[in-house]
Write an enzyme that holds these catalytic residues in place. Structure first.
Site, short mmCIF file in Angstrom:
data_model
loop_
_atom_site.label_atom_id
_atom_site.label_comp_id
_atom_site.label_asym_id
_atom_site.label_seq_id
_atom_site.Cartn_x
_atom_site.Cartn_y
_atom_site.Cartn_z
N VAL A 150 45.92 29.28 47.68
CA VAL A 150 46.79 28.10 47.57
C VAL A 150 48.06 28.30 48.40
O VAL A 150 48.47 27.42 49.16
CB VAL A 150 47.15 27.81 46.09
N GLY A 151 48.67 29.47 48.27
CA GLY A 151 49.92 29.73 48.98
C GLY A 151 49.73 29.67 50.50
O GLY A 151 50.58 29.13 51.22
N SER A 174 46.65 24.50 35.83
CA SER A 174 45.19 24.43 36.01
C SER A 174 44.63 23.44 34.99
O SER A 174 45.20 23.25 33.91
CB SER A 174 44.62 25.82 35.76
N SER A 175 43.47 22.88 35.30
CA SER A 175 42.87 21.90 34.38
C SER A 175 42.39 22.56 33.08
O SER A 175 42.07 21.85 32.12
CB SER A 175 41.72 21.16 35.05
N CYS A 176 42.36 23.89 33.03
CA CYS A 176 41.93 24.53 31.78
C CYS A 176 43.01 24.48 30.68
O CYS A 176 42.79 24.96 29.58
CB CYS A 176 41.47 25.96 32.01
N LYS A 198 25.99 33.85 47.21
CA LYS A 198 24.60 34.03 46.76
C LYS A 198 23.62 33.36 47.72
O LYS A 198 22.59 33.94 48.07
CB LYS A 198 24.42 33.41 45.36
N TYR A 202 44.57 32.49 29.94
CA TYR A 202 45.15 31.91 31.16
C TYR A 202 45.80 30.56 30.83
O TYR A 202 46.91 30.26 31.26
CB TYR A 202 44.02 31.75 32.17
N ARG A 205 31.78 20.11 36.86
CA ARG A 205 33.11 20.48 37.36
C ARG A 205 33.49 19.57 38.51
O ARG A 205 32.64 19.06 39.23
CB ARG A 205 33.12 21.94 37.88
N GLY A 228 53.58 33.51 46.48
CA GLY A 228 52.13 33.71 46.47
C GLY A 228 51.49 33.28 47.78
O GLY A 228 50.38 32.76 47.80
N HIS A 279 35.28 32.33 41.30
CA HIS A 279 34.90 31.03 40.74
C HIS A 279 33.50 30.65 41.25
O HIS A 279 32.98 31.28 42.17
CB HIS A 279 35.91 29.96 41.14
N LYS A 295 49.66 29.09 31.34
CA LYS A 295 49.94 27.92 32.18
C LYS A 295 50.63 26.82 31.36
O LYS A 295 51.48 26.09 31.88
CB LYS A 295 48.64 27.41 32.82
O1 GFB Z 1 34.23 28.41 38.39
P1 GFB Z 1 33.99 29.05 37.07
O2 GFB Z 1 33.93 30.54 37.05
O3 GFB Z 1 35.09 28.65 36.04
O4 GFB Z 1 32.59 28.51 36.48
P2 GFB Z 1 35.42 27.50 34.98
C1 GFB Z 1 32.25 27.15 36.45
C2 GFB Z 1 30.83 26.98 35.93
O5 GFB Z 1 29.91 27.50 36.90
C3 GFB Z 1 30.52 27.71 34.62
C4 GFB Z 1 28.96 28.33 36.27
O6 GFB Z 1 29.69 26.89 33.82
C5 GFB Z 1 29.74 28.94 35.10
O7 GFB Z 1 28.83 29.46 34.11
N1 GFB Z 1 28.43 29.30 37.23
C6 GFB Z 1 27.13 29.34 37.69
C7 GFB Z 1 29.08 30.32 37.83
N2 GFB Z 1 26.94 30.36 38.52
C8 GFB Z 1 28.14 30.99 38.64
C9 GFB Z 1 28.57 32.15 39.38
O8 GFB Z 1 27.81 32.80 40.08
N3 GFB Z 1 29.88 32.50 39.26
C10 GFB Z 1 30.76 31.78 38.48
N4 GFB Z 1 32.05 32.16 38.43
N5 GFB Z 1 30.37 30.72 37.73
C11 GFB Z 1 37.71 28.61 35.22
C12 GFB Z 1 38.69 29.19 34.26
O9 GFB Z 1 36.76 28.04 34.42
O10 GFB Z 1 38.23 27.62 36.04
C13 GFB Z 1 40.00 29.43 34.85
O11 GFB Z 1 38.12 30.34 33.69
C14 GFB Z 1 40.47 28.35 35.78
O12 GFB Z 1 40.91 29.62 33.83
C15 GFB Z 1 39.39 27.90 36.71
O13 GFB Z 1 40.94 27.25 35.04
C16 GFB Z 1 39.79 26.72 37.56
O14 GFB Z 1 35.59 26.17 35.64
O15 GFB Z 1 34.46 27.50 33.84
#
Ligand code: GFB
Length: 315
Positions: free
Chosen positions: A22-23, A112-114, A192, A141, A214, A17, A184, A145
């Site tokens: 990460v890779g 992953s922490s999930c 944005k 996911y 987070r 990867g 993410h 994992k």
């Molecule tokens: O990073 P994220 O997509 O993943 O979202 P998770 C983290 C938080 O940010 C959530 C909020 O509460 C989202 O609702 N958020 C706010 C946003 N604005 C935004 C935006 O514009 N985009 C995104 N993406 N989020 C993932 C897992 O969970 O974390 C995976 O789905 C993996 O499996 C990864 O473990 C590390 O932290 O919620």
């Protein structure tokens, strides 16, 4: 200083990867070691068992770091459930089995922490695994994992292989995915804020309530921790990799806006999911082994913003 458990000198290390965030960080970090980094120049599909077996048998690395995965943010995880489950299961199973079959005795698997329950005591230690139901938006996911961790444990126990797993918290940094829907949160906020600044917009909109918390680890810190674990750690239990503190998404958005230089407002979109309320990792195991992160969140966001500005996605 005690001799490392696994001496990297003169070893051939396959970074699976290497094109991903990460890779590529791992390949950069391993340049500082006296080892040879192997990457699959001709793209191998690690979901394909025979292709994976053939590549590994032909190249015979001394160690493998499995950084290849299908990844994405909260919405991508929820939308592409089959891909997140199937791709990640196949990659983990094929690489572990091919490594064992080729008599490769060192494998570092990344999760992953999930993997931890949606509602777990904070911070979450390694033994919180499988103590409760998963967060539904990313259980597909997470199940893949968790299977990966179990594979490393099973090959250790049944075949005596020195396979280990590391569980990073939410990652960000150079090479991230800035897609508006699939990314993410941190790269999404960078994009944005940047686009709002350019357009002279009044506000950016963040998903969910802004209250979930987070923890964010810069990918260069992760790569350093992984090289540390590859050299120093041998054990059946996975090891958490994080920074030890978390931040509410609304506060993160404010910090990103500050670094990017956007001074408008921040609005929320409650129609989008919040996901887990909090997922702070307990990293005392890694700290006790002797590793700590060095990149602060503000410094890391500035670095990621520079990466964004130098990339193709600049709008
Ligand atoms: O990073 P994220 O997509 O993943 O979202 P998770 C983290 C938080 O940010 C959530 C909020 O509460 C989202 O609702 N958020 C706010 C946003 N604005 C935004 C935006 O514009 N985009 C995104 N993406 N989020 C993932 C897992 O969970 O974390 C995976 O789905 C993996 O499996 C990864 O473990 C590390 O932290 O919620």
């Amino acid at each position: 200083m005690a001799a490392p458990h696994f001496d990297l000198n003169s070893k051939r290390v396959f970074v699976a990867g290497h094109r991903g965030m990460v890779g590529s960080a791992l390949a950069r970090r391993l340049e500082r070691e006296e080892c040879e980094v192997l990457t699959a120049d001709r793209r191998i599909d690690l979901r394909n068992q025979s292709a994976t077996r053939a590549w590994i048998a032909e190249n015979r690395p001394d160690a493998i770091i499995l950084a290849a995965a299908k990844v994405g943010g909260i919405l991508a995880n929820d939308s592409y459930r089959a891909d997140f489950l199937y791709d990640n299961l196949m990659i983990a199973a094929n690489v572990a089995e091919a490594a064992h079959r080729t008599d490769i005795d060192r494998l570092l698997f990344l999760g992953s922490s999930c993997i931890y329950p949606k509602v777990a005591g904070q911070p979450m230690a390694e033994d919180a695994l499988l103590t409760g139901p998963l967060e539904p938006t990313n259980e597909w996911y997470a199940i893949a994992k968790i299977a990966g961790i179990k594979l490393t444990q099973a090959y250790r126990r049944q075949h005596g292989r020195d396979y280990i797993s590391a569980m990073p918290t939410n990652l960000y940094g150079p090479g991230d995915n800035y897609h508006p829907e699939d990314s993410h949160v941190l790269p999404a906020l960078i994009r944005k804020a940047h686009e709002a600044k350019k357009a002279g917009a009044e506000a950016i909109t963040i998903w969910g309530s802004g209250t979930p918390k987070r923890e964010f680890l810069h990918v260069d810190d992760l790569a350093d921790a992984l090289v540390f674990l590859l050299k120093a750690y041998s054990g059946a239990e996975h090891v958490n990799v994080g920074v030890g503190e978390d931040i509410a998404i609304a506060d993160l958005a404010a910090l990103v806006c500050e670094v990017v230089g956007f001074d408008g407002g921040i609005e929320t979109d409650p129609s989008k999911p919040d996901g887990a309320p909090r997922k702070l990792l307990d990293c005392s195991k890694l700290t006790a082994l002797g590793w700590r992160p060095t990149i602060s969140l503000r410094e890391g966001i500035a670095d990621a913003y520079n990466d964004f500005l130098s990339g193709e996605v600049r709008a």
